[in-house]
Design a protein around this motif. Structure first.
Motif, PDB file in Angstrom:
ATOM      1  N   VAL B 671       1.078  -1.683  -0.117  1.00 33.59           N
ATOM      2  CA  VAL B 671       0.289  -0.259  -0.196  1.00 33.59           C
ATOM      3  C   VAL B 671       1.340   1.440   0.069  1.00 33.59           C
ATOM      4  O   VAL B 671       1.700   1.622   0.564  1.00 33.59           O
ATOM      5  CB  VAL B 671      -0.954  -0.389   1.247  1.00 33.59           C
ATOM      6  N   LEU B 672       0.552   2.390  -0.503  1.00 30.99           N
ATOM      7  CA  LEU B 672       1.050   3.584  -1.151  1.00 30.99           C
ATOM      8  C   LEU B 672       1.337   4.220   0.453  1.00 30.99           C
ATOM      9  O   LEU B 672      -0.174   4.723   0.740  1.00 30.99           O
ATOM     10  CB  LEU B 672       0.784   3.894  -2.013  1.00 30.99           C
ATOM     11  N   ASN B 673       2.255   4.528   0.977  1.00 32.71           N
ATOM     12  CA  ASN B 673       2.493   5.406   2.273  1.00 32.71           C
ATOM     13  C   ASN B 673       1.261   7.004   1.858  1.00 32.71           C
ATOM     14  O   ASN B 673       3.161   7.645   1.542  1.00 32.71           O
ATOM     15  CB  ASN B 673       3.337   4.745   3.327  1.00 32.71           C
ATOM     16  N   GLU B 674       0.807   7.392   2.071  1.00 34.41           N
ATOM     17  CA  GLU B 674      -0.113   8.559   1.067  1.00 34.41           C
ATOM     18  C   GLU B 674       0.408   9.724   2.405  1.00 34.41           C
ATOM     19  O   GLU B 674       1.184  11.147   1.656  1.00 34.41           O
ATOM     20  CB  GLU B 674      -1.190   8.967   0.980  1.00 34.41           C
ATOM     21  N   GLU B 675       0.376   9.098   3.252  1.00 26.78           N
ATOM     22  CA  GLU B 675       0.676   9.704   4.353  1.00 26.78           C
ATOM     23  C   GLU B 675       2.055  10.465   4.762  1.00 26.78           C
ATOM     24  O   GLU B 675       2.683  11.927   4.866  1.00 26.78           O
ATOM     25  CB  GLU B 675       0.263   9.362   6.249  1.00 26.78           C
ATOM     26  N   LEU B 676       2.433   9.592   4.197  1.00 27.45           N
ATOM     27  CA  LEU B 676       4.425   9.593   4.287  1.00 27.45           C
ATOM     28  C   LEU B 676       4.512  10.746   3.293  1.00 27.45           C
ATOM     29  O   LEU B 676       5.685  12.134   3.308  1.00 27.45           O
ATOM     30  CB  LEU B 676       5.074   8.579   4.206  1.00 27.45           C
ATOM     31  N   PHE B 677       4.598  10.746   1.952  1.00 23.14           N
ATOM     32  CA  PHE B 677       4.908  11.304   0.908  1.00 23.14           C
ATOM     33  C   PHE B 677       3.722  13.344   0.570  1.00 23.14           C
ATOM     34  O   PHE B 677       5.013  14.239   0.825  1.00 23.14           O
ATOM     35  CB  PHE B 677       3.257  11.344  -0.433  1.00 23.14           C
ATOM     36  N   HIS B 678       2.852  13.314   1.545  1.00 25.16           N
ATOM     37  CA  HIS B 678       2.689  14.379   2.155  1.00 25.16           C
ATOM     38  C   HIS B 678       3.236  15.253   3.260  1.00 25.16           C
ATOM     39  O   HIS B 678       4.298  16.192   2.829  1.00 25.16           O
ATOM     40  CB  HIS B 678       0.674  14.553   2.836  1.00 25.16           C
ATOM     41  N   LYS B 679       4.005  14.314   4.049  1.00 22.99           N
ATOM     42  CA  LYS B 679       4.438  14.683   5.551  1.00 22.99           C
ATOM     43  C   LYS B 679       5.618  15.500   4.546  1.00 22.99           C
ATOM     44  O   LYS B 679       6.369  16.281   4.913  1.00 22.99           O
ATOM     45  CB  LYS B 679       4.972  12.910   6.077  1.00 22.99           C
ATOM     46  N   LEU B 680       6.223  14.217   3.590  1.00 24.35           N
ATOM     47  CA  LEU B 680       7.666  15.029   2.664  1.00 24.35           C
ATOM     48  C   LEU B 680       7.283  15.992   1.755  1.00 24.35           C
ATOM     49  O   LEU B 680       8.267  16.871   1.398  1.00 24.35           O
ATOM     50  CB  LEU B 680       8.428  13.950   2.237  1.00 24.35           C
ATOM     51  N   THR B 681       6.391  16.201   1.654  1.00 20.76           N
ATOM     52  CA  THR B 681       5.964  16.991   0.085  1.00 20.76           C
ATOM     53  C   THR B 681       5.033  18.661   0.244  1.00 20.76           C
ATOM     54  O   THR B 681       4.991  19.098  -0.644  1.00 20.76           O
ATOM     55  CB  THR B 681       5.866  16.546  -0.716  1.00 20.76           C
ATOM     56  N   GLY B 682       4.563  17.988   1.804  1.00 20.33           N
ATOM     57  CA  GLY B 682       3.688  18.825   1.820  1.00 20.33           C
ATOM     58  C   GLY B 682       4.114  21.055   2.002  1.00 20.33           C
ATOM     59  O   GLY B 682       5.160  20.796   2.828  1.00 20.33           O
ATOM     60  N   GLY B 683       3.437  21.840   1.790  1.00 17.68           N
ATOM     61  CA  GLY B 683       3.550  22.540   2.597  1.00 17.68           C
ATOM     62  C   GLY B 683       3.394  22.922   3.670  1.00 17.68           C
ATOM     63  O   GLY B 683       2.884  21.842   4.703  1.00 17.68           O
ATOM     64  N   HIS B 684       2.840  24.404   4.240  1.00 22.51           N
ATOM     65  CA  HIS B 684       2.705  24.594   5.063  1.00 22.51           C
ATOM     66  C   HIS B 684       1.474  24.690   5.657  1.00 22.51           C
ATOM     67  O   HIS B 684       0.827  24.288   7.242  1.00 22.51           O
ATOM     68  CB  HIS B 684       3.193  26.151   6.063  1.00 22.51           C
ATOM     69  N   GLU B 685       0.599  24.239   4.881  1.00 20.89           N
ATOM     70  CA  GLU B 685      -0.653  23.422   5.344  1.00 20.89           C
ATOM     71  C   GLU B 685      -0.394  21.745   5.897  1.00 20.89           C
ATOM     72  O   GLU B 685      -1.582  21.385   6.307  1.00 20.89           O
ATOM     73  CB  GLU B 685      -1.694  23.623   4.228  1.00 20.89           C
ATOM     74  N   ALA B 686       0.561  20.990   5.333  1.00 20.55           N
ATOM     75  CA  ALA B 686       0.434  19.982   5.107  1.00 20.55           C
ATOM     76  C   ALA B 686      -0.035  19.525   6.764  1.00 20.55           C
ATOM     77  O   ALA B 686       0.673  20.290   8.128  1.00 20.55           O
ATOM     78  CB  ALA B 686       1.671  19.397   5.382  1.00 20.55           C
ATOM     79  N   LEU B 687       0.151  18.338   7.645  1.00 21.10           N
ATOM     80  CA  LEU B 687      -0.942  17.939   8.834  1.00 21.10           C
ATOM     81  C   LEU B 687      -1.587  18.727   9.041  1.00 21.10           C
ATOM     82  O   LEU B 687      -1.894  19.700   8.761  1.00 21.10           O
ATOM     83  CB  LEU B 687       0.909  18.215   9.721  1.00 21.10           C
TER      84      LEU B 687
END
Lengths: 661, 687
Positions: B671-687
């Motif tokens: 399963v693709l770890n989508e959360e990790l992707f967003h953690k690594l690439t997200g902007g300040h809206e991340a999380l």
């Protein structure tokens, strides 16, 4: 010395002849071929003995072992054939004459190889077999079967037999003299199916070296002052065949650190632009990452090399500087006044048809700016020519960068696979204490090596103390002591195929039994030197007349001498063919101490293990030249080059096919 | 001030490939969600106007009377009742125009969202049609999700198209085409996938594992002939484009041009609507991260085909530089692929293994025949030979009776003498074979470079006509590889020589618009426009043919793989460029982002001046206020730059994305770890 070569080629020719004559199924199975053979051989050997005295002992041993292995294989084949021919007769008494195709070729139309009696210095002396012009025809379609089953069985057997003959007849073999680091040499027979890895393994057995990954086979060309290491996946016979008759080229067995340096310190190649201090401190995990990136992806990445090299101008002694670039597709240079952009690069050379060599002492020879030169040339070019490209680097590091880079570009992933195999080999060797059974992927894990460790045989090729004569005498004594006790299975009843299920068990038991028991309880072999070997019928006829897949049918050689006609036919059991992975088979099982026992045998000595790469047979006979110490029979895994080839594929196919029935 | 820091605790190296265990701590230092100040909790009803898209653009907004504590679900319920349309509204949601956000949390009250009477809300479906330009240049119309982050939208699209590892792809805004065209392209064929039922949002069950196939394709493609046609388009390579088409396309002329393209990537953490993408807008789907994980030809038919197409166009449009020799190899591979894909109905991985006795025996027979060289496997003819060729003349050629057997050519004074010893026998194994053909002049020369201990011997064979030439040339080619005329590739070798000769004949006249069929491929279709100028088509032909002989035996899958591998082996492969301004520097420079490293390119020199590898990276920070990225490497190496041609979110996403790609491993779940992707690439809206 020349006549030695001649003798060898004669000998090999004979064997070939034998092989070929075997190809004719019409040959009366009775006594004819065997007698011929014996006569030939005994003559051959007496003569040989005299001239062979001049050879180094160990060379002789090794070589003889090889040759005998060959002989035995042939005999066994013969035996198998006889069986094959015989057995049907009880059931199908009205067996029609063999299919026409078979009788077309008269037996032994085989021209002896001209035996180019090459000078002794040349290591490649005899192309042993000629191109098989008279191949056995395709498997005969048997007619008039009485029982369907038997027919099918026979047919399959014949196919198999035919294929084996085909294979044998075509195999080209060279006797190669390999120079060791200490100036000594070993002589071994290499057949064209063997790759360098297998030859190295063979040498490991013979030398008891530490088997580390740096051990390499190298070829040198004194005329051009070149050398290079063979890659492990390369076939050895092919490049050697390109040597000229009077060539002074040599094959060396030595440690070459640069061979796999790229896998030990990838940073020096892939990050060569960084400063050296940083590279020295690189962490292991970073090395690992580099290897992953460059060798484990979809595509192999070639180090990004670019720099000014000196190029020797065609036909002149002057060297010109150019800015060269290495790419996966070849070496390029930047033409004058152009940029370094890819589209402007001019292709200097692509790698399909050339090998890369290190040049030696080019400063003197060609007035090169430095001695750090490498050369690109077609492997067949052996003399100076305008088609050889000479390049010169400023320092050794640059030269190694380029040579390694070129090898990566040329060989790609094979290089990494070679390394992994070599590493495994080295690892196995360092732990093998308890492991005497070779894994199927590693042909011929040396069992004798076990001893190598104990005594002070560092790089073991101590010349053997024993006299030559006994050895060859020994050789003459074909029949090894009857080994009834080692061969557990009782002689089978002749007329019947052995029960299939017993087979697997047998094949596995065979390797073990002789190994441990033999040496201990064997009486010295009879000195039957000049006589025909008495058919050692009883013991060897164990009931596993069928060979492991890739090999010749290993019915004991004795059977081959035609005395026994009642051998069981090959088992009709469809299962009997194990899958191609070569099974360990024993050679040199008998290894009895030679009659005049030499001084207390230093254990490790008998490096030279008979090697019959493709057709080791379970024969006791193989042993002959065994020096006293060779008490541990060498465990030999065959299947050398034959592993993944067409033939074995065919075998698999056949097996499958039969399974379907 | 808003700074996001991405911190590498020195990765404890695990045995898995790639960067290893990655610990990423994200510190969020920002104050963005400014809640509406002191809203009085009056429960008074007020009017909320909502535009219902389904009523048509001219219909005035529907007015609802609501209170601030009404939750979004309630608003939707009221709205639906009021429109009195009976239909499935389940895909619909409210879009808040001013704030550019979806009101997807139906349990949240209007107050919690901060919605007042002045809010303009739109009620519309979350999935809308989108025109998607595929790597193969074909446009596909399909329903895409306009409300989830682009990362998820891409996952949905890839699942629909049967492309595994969607994390390697993303969407970007297309390059505007020049409008001077005569509207000819408006009739462009668009494949329609809008009928495919929306797989209701089980995104989290999306797995990268192997899809099950029916008839070799995903179930939804097996429904109708139209759908099958779409699947064929996706999974079969396109024929070579006409040279004019290549010439017309936008080609980046410099590194800076290439950098501009990377400014077009959409933000993976925001949805399409938020990025101004409207219904029926056009977007490109492309491979963005050049680490192609776990390619498995059996399951990756579409993925491989599209990857090949993207690579092919990258080569043809000189998006990536290569040498002339490499270009010829690419050309030969394209030729081969188009030829083979026309003859093979589906892209099947053909295994060379023989699994049957019959076939094994058959090839044995061939082998044996070859060795016993029956008369049929021999060429005998009168040819001309020349040993010391002077260029451009036909002088020096002598006529002999030639015999081609096994891998050798022997020649005799005459046919009568051919029983005896030949004058000379030449073994061609390992030799180099090159054509020297001029159809117009009826010149058919075969140039042989035959290795010998003394060097290479150059020999020319002159044939009388095309037929003879093709036979002998094919024979020489096979012999140079150690194969005899009995080899079963002999006939196909002759065929391909013929078709290349035909190309040479027709090229000069043909006008590339005709769809390329096997006989009439214009070699200009196989190379970049630079070579259109440099060489005439018939000059290209022999060069491509030369490269072709090394690939002619490949199966379709192998040829596609080879193309991709050669592409990957190019020095500039995998580099995405961004123009940046390094801290303390006054001029623009280019940052190249590769799967394993960053490089700094001096625009003046055009050279790589510095390389940093990710595995030495300790942390990177994004200062969103001044749009600056700062990266720290081991050994106290710090760099900081602002981005010129792309938003720093794009750069940040590239770097974070590659770190993410390197964390993939087989041991981990499919399963693709989508959360990790967003953690690594997200902007300040991340999380």
């Amino acid at each position: 010395m020349e006549d030695i070569d001649a003798m060898f080629s004669d000998l090999l020719g004979e064997m070939d002849l034998l092989t070929q004559s075997l190809g004719q199924e019409t040959v009366p199975p009775e006594a004819l071929p065997p007698t011929n053979q014996e006569v030939n051989y005994s003559i051959g050997f007496t003569d040989l003995n005299e001239s062979l005295h001049e050879l180094e002992d160990n060379d002789l041993d090794a070589l003889m072992a090889d040759l005998v292995a060959d002989l035995n294989a042939t005999e066994e084949k013969l035996a198998a054939e006889i069986k094959g021919l015989k057995t049907p007769s009880p059931t199908t008494s009205d067996l029609p004459p063999p299919p026409k195709g078979l009788s077309l070729h008269p037996p032994s139309p085989h021209p002896l190889p001209a035996s180019p009696a090459s000078s002794t210095s040349s290591s490649v002396s005899t192309p042993a077999s000629s191109a098989a012009s008279s191949l056995p025809p395709p498997p005969p379609q048997n007619a008039k079967p009485t029982k369907e089953e038997i027919e099918a069985q026979m047919k399959a057997d014949k196919i198999k037999l035919a294929l084996e003959k085909l294979k044998e007849a075509k195999v080209k073999k060279l006797v190669v003299k390999v120079l060791m680091n200490d100036g000594s040499s070993k002589t071994l027979m290499v057949d064209e199916r063997q790759n360098v890895r297998e030859v190295l393994d063979n040498l490991f057995e013979k030398t008891h070296c530490d088997c580390n990954v740096d051990w390499s086979l190298c070829e040198t060309n004194p005329e051009l002052q070149l050398d290079r290491t063979f890659e492990d996946h390369e076939n050895l016979v092919e490049p050697l065949s390109a040597w000229m008759r009077d060539s002074e080229n040599q094959v060396l067995f030595q440690e070459r650190g640069e061979k796999y340096e790229v896998f030990k310190n990838p940073q020096n190649f892939y990050l060569w632009k960084k400063d050296k201090r940083a590279l020295k401190d690189i962490k292991d995990k970073d090395k690992e990452i580099l290897i992953q990136e460059n060798f484990c992806g979809t595509s192999i990445i070639v180090p990004d090399l670019e720099g000014v090299l000196h190029l020797k101008e065609d036909g002149k002694k002057s060297w010109k500087q150019r800015l060269f670039q290495l790419r996966a597709s070849g070496i390029y240079y930047v033409p004058k006044g152009k940029t370094k952009s890819s589209r402007d690069l001019v292709c200097f050379l692509q790698f399909d048809n050339v090998n890369v060599y290190y040049g030696k002492d080019f400063k003197t020879k060609y007035k090169a700016p430095t001695d750090f030169c490498f050369v690109l040339k077609h492997p067949q070019i052996q003399k100076e020519s305008q088609y050889i490209k000479y390049l010169c680097c400023d320092d050794a590091r640059t030269m190694n960068l380029w040579v390694t880079g070129i090898r990566i570009a040329k060989y790609g992933v094979s290089l990494y696979e070679n390394y992994k195999t070599a590493e495994k080999k080295a690892a196995v060797n360092s732990v093998w204490m308890n492991r005497s059974t070779p894994s199927s992927s590693n042909p011929s894990t040396p069992s004798p090596t076990i001893k190598a460790k104990t005594p002070n045989q560092a790089n073991g090729h101590a010349p053997k103390p024993q006299p030559t004569a006994p050895d060859s005498m020994d050789f003459g004594n074909f029949p090894p002591p009857p080994s009834a006790d080692i061969l557990p299975p009782p002689p089978p009843d002749p007329a019947f195929p052995p029960p299939p299920p017993s087979l697997p068990a047998k094949s596995s038991s065979r390797p073990v039994a002789p190994q441990h028991k033999l040496p201990a309880n064997f009486p010295p072999p009879p000195m039957a030197m000049d006589n025909l070997p008495p058919p050692p019928l009883p013991p060897p006829i164990d009931d596993s007349p069928e060979a492991p897949p890739d090999f010749l049918p290993p019915p004991p050689p004795a059977a081959g001498f035609g005395m026994d006609q009642s051998l069981p036919p090959p088992p009709p059991d469809p299962e009997f063919l194990p899958p191609p992975p070569p099974e360990p088979v024993f050679t040199g099982a008998g290894a009895p101490p030679p009659p005049p026992p030499p001084p207390p045998p230093p254990p490790a000595q008998a490096a030279a293990v008979p090697r019959a790469p493709v057709r080791p047979s379970g024969s006791v006979r193989k042993v002959p030249p065994a020096p006293p110490k060779r008490t541990t029979p060498s465990l030999q895994v065959g299947g050398g080059g034959g592993g993944g080839d067409f033939m074995s594929e065919l075998m698999v196919a056949m097996q499958k096919k039969r399974g379907d029935h | 001030m808003a700074i996001t820091s991405f911190l590498f605790v020195p990765p404890a190296f695990s045995s898995t490939p790639g960067i290893g265990t990655l610990l990423c701590q994200i510190c969020l230092l920002h104050f963005s969600l400014s809640l509406s100040p002191s809203l009085s909790p009056s429960m008074a009803a007020w009017d909320l106007s909502v535009t219902v898209e389904d009523l048509g653009p001219d219909t005035p907004p529907v007015s609802l009377s609501v209170t601030s504590d009404l939750h979004v679900g309630g608003v939707i319920l009221k709205l639906v009742e009021k429109t009195q349309i009976k239909r499935d509204w389940s895909d619909h949601a409210l879009w808040w125009e001013q704030k550019q956000c979806w009101l997807l949390r139906t349990a949240w009250s209007l107050e919690k969202y901060g919605i007042h009477a002045d809010a303009r809300l739109h009620f519309m479906p979350q999935h809308k049609p989108l025109k998607l330009g595929l790597p193969n240049g074909i446009t596909l119309r399909l329903h895409a999700c306009y409300s989830s982050p682009v990362f998820q939208t891409v996952m949905h699209i890839c699942r629909m198209l049967n492309i595994r590892h969607p994390e390697e792809l993303s969407l970007l805004r297309p390059i505007e085409e020049k409008k001077k065209k005569k509207d000819k392209d408006s009739t462009e064929e668009i494949y329609d996938l809008t009928e495919v039922p929306l797989s209701s949002g089980t995104i989290h069950s999306f797995s990268t594992s192997r899809p099950c196939l029916y008839n070799g394709m995903p179930a939804h493609f097996a429904d109708s002939p139209q759908m099958e046609a779409v699947y064929k388009m996706l999974s079969v390579t396109q024929p070579p484009p006409a040279p004019e088409v290549i010439a017309k396309q936008y080609r980046p002329a410099s590194v800076v041009d290439k950098a501009h393209i990377n400014g077009r990537w959409l933000d993976s953490s925001r949805c399409l609507m938020q990025q101004g993408i409207q219904e029926n807008d056009r977007l490109w789907l492309r491979f963005k991260y050049f680490t192609f994980y776990d390619i498995e030809p059996k399951y990756d038919v579409v993925r491989l085909t599209q990857l090949y197409e993207q690579a092919r166009w990258a080569i043809l449009l000189e998006d990536i530089d290569c040498t002339e020799e490499e270009m010829m190899l690419f050309g030969a591979l394209q030729y081969h692929i188009s030829k083979v894909s026309q003859s093979e109905p589906q892209m099947l991985s053909s295994s060379a293994a023989m699994d049957d006795l019959e076939s094994a025996l058959q090839s044995l027979e061939v082998k044996m025949e070859g060795e016993s060289s029956s008369a049929s496997e021999m060429l005998v003819e009168t040819l001309f030979i020349c040993f010391r060729p002077k260029r451009l003349t036909l002088k020096g050629y002598k006529q002999y009776w030639f015999k081609f057997q096994d891998t050798s050519i022997s020649y005799f004074k005459s046919k009568e003498e051919s029983i005896g010893e030949p004058i000379q026998q030449i073994n061609l194994k390992g030799c180099e074979v090159a054509p020297d053909v001029n159809m117009a002049a009826q010149k058919f020369l075969i140039r042989l470079l035959i290795p010998a201990p003394e060097g290479m011997n150059e020999v020319y064979l002159r044939c009388e006509n095309e037929q003879q030439y093709a036979q002998w040339m094919a024979g020489c080619r096979l012999a140079s590889k150690g194969k005899s005329l009995a080899d079963n590739s002999y006939q196909s070798e002759i065929q391909s020589i013929h078709s290349f000769l035909a190309m040479q004949k027709t090229n000069s006249s043909s006008h590339g618009n005709a769809p390329a069929n096997d006989e009439s491929i214009n070699t200009h279709s196989l190379v970049s426009p630079r070579y259109h100028k440099k060489y005439k088509a018939k000059q290209l032909t022999p060069r491509i043919l030369d490269a072709y002989q090394n690939v002619a035996q490949l199966s379709l899958t192998d040829a596609v793989m080879r193309f991709i591998q050669v592409w990957q082996a190019l020095p500039d492969f995998g580099l995405s460029y961004i123009v940046v301004r390094f801290k303390g520097s006054r001029k623009d420079e280019v940052l190249g982002i590769a799967p394993n490293r960053l490089i700094r390119i001096d625009l003046g020199v055009g050279d790589v001046v510095k390389t940093w590898r990710y595995n030495n990276m300790k942390q990177w920070n994004v200062n969103w206020d001044i749009r600056q990225m700062a990266i720290e490497f081991e050994g106290n190496v710090n760099i900081a730059f602002s981005c010129v041609t792309a938003d720093c979110k794009i750069v940040h996403e590239f770097i974070g994305g590659y770190i993410f790609m390197s964390t993939r491993s087989r041991e981990k779940s499919d399963v693709l770890n989508e959360e990790l992707f967003h953690k690594l690439t997200g902007g300040h809206e991340a999380l």
